[in-house]
Scaffold this motif. Structure first.
Motif, mmCIF file in Angstrom:
data_model
loop_
_atom_site.group_PDB
_atom_site.id
_atom_site.type_symbol
_atom_site.label_atom_id
_atom_site.label_comp_id
_atom_site.label_asym_id
_atom_site.label_seq_id
_atom_site.Cartn_x
_atom_site.Cartn_y
_atom_site.Cartn_z
ATOM 1 N N ASP A 122 -10.351 -12.365 -21.928
ATOM 2 C CA ASP A 122 -10.449 -11.364 -22.989
ATOM 3 C C ASP A 122 -9.075 -10.792 -23.333
ATOM 4 O OD1 ASP A 122 -13.157 -11.868 -22.909
ATOM 5 O OD2 ASP A 122 -13.753 -9.780 -22.654
ATOM 6 N N ARG A 123 -8.173 -10.687 -22.336
ATOM 7 C CA ARG A 123 -6.810 -10.214 -22.620
ATOM 8 C C ARG A 123 -6.101 -11.178 -23.577
ATOM 9 N NH1 ARG A 123 -7.069 -8.385 -17.167
ATOM 10 N NH2 ARG A 123 -5.985 -10.201 -16.351
ATOM 11 N N LEU A 124 -6.322 -12.478 -23.401
ATOM 12 C CA LEU A 124 -5.745 -13.463 -24.332
ATOM 13 C C LEU A 124 -6.286 -13.252 -25.741
ATOM 14 C CD1 LEU A 124 -5.974 -16.794 -22.275
ATOM 15 C CD2 LEU A 124 -3.928 -15.411 -22.708
ATOM 16 N N ILE A 125 -7.587 -13.029 -25.835
ATOM 17 C CA ILE A 125 -8.235 -12.840 -27.139
ATOM 18 C C ILE A 125 -7.758 -11.542 -27.780
ATOM 19 C CG2 ILE A 125 -10.454 -12.516 -28.307
ATOM 20 C CD1 ILE A 125 -11.643 -14.327 -25.976
ATOM 21 N N PHE A 126 -7.696 -10.451 -27.011
ATOM 22 C CA PHE A 126 -7.217 -9.165 -27.539
ATOM 23 C C PHE A 126 -5.795 -9.323 -28.076
ATOM 24 C CE2 PHE A 126 -9.782 -5.340 -25.863
ATOM 25 C CZ PHE A 126 -10.969 -6.042 -25.828
#
Length: 136
Positions: A122-126
């Motif tokens: 999710d950090r990559l997506i954010f």
């Protein structure tokens, strides 16, 4: 001999409003995740995502509105090192009122300030969303 890498194949629904992304936290978990889940045998991405979102958030995704957003891969949260999660993300419109159900304890609208509350993928997506100017 190369170490085998296990991959967890998941689908996610990207819903952004006012520069914030819809995220969910399951019962017994501390981290928030972009809503979605795993497909069942024989399901298409659309069928699986519509089913998961209905189960988790009690809304109906419009299958005709689903649009591929991107695929992201990172170390799977709460799994052994080397087990990766591949998150195939879609955007799409929905009907109904968002409400946590099934394994979902709560939902929140998160921003870049919440990076410490989410999983590695999710950090990559954010970060990707922020670079596109879509996330505050």
């Amino acid at each position: 001999m190369a170490k085998s890498i296990k991959e967890i194949d998941k689908l996610a629904w990207i819903e952004i409003q006012d520069g914030k992304i819809l995220s969910t936290r399951s019962h017994g978990r501390e981290k928030y995740y972009i809503p979605g889940g795993k497909r069942e045998v024989g399901e298409t991405d659309s069928q699986a995502l519509c089913r998961e979102i209905k189960e988790e958030l009690q809304v109906d995704l419009d299958p005709a509105s689903l649009a591929f957003f991107g695929t992201f891969q990172a170390q799977a949260d709460a799994h052994d090192e080397g087990i990766l999660v591949k998150m195939t993300c879609y955007t799409g419109s929905y009907r109904g009122s968002l409400s946590p159900a099934a394994e979902i304890a709560e939902m929140q609208w998160l921003t870049l300030d919440d990076m410490d509350r989410i999983s590695a993928v999710d950090r990559l997506i954010f970060s990707f969303l922020a670079k596109k100017g879509m996330l505050g």
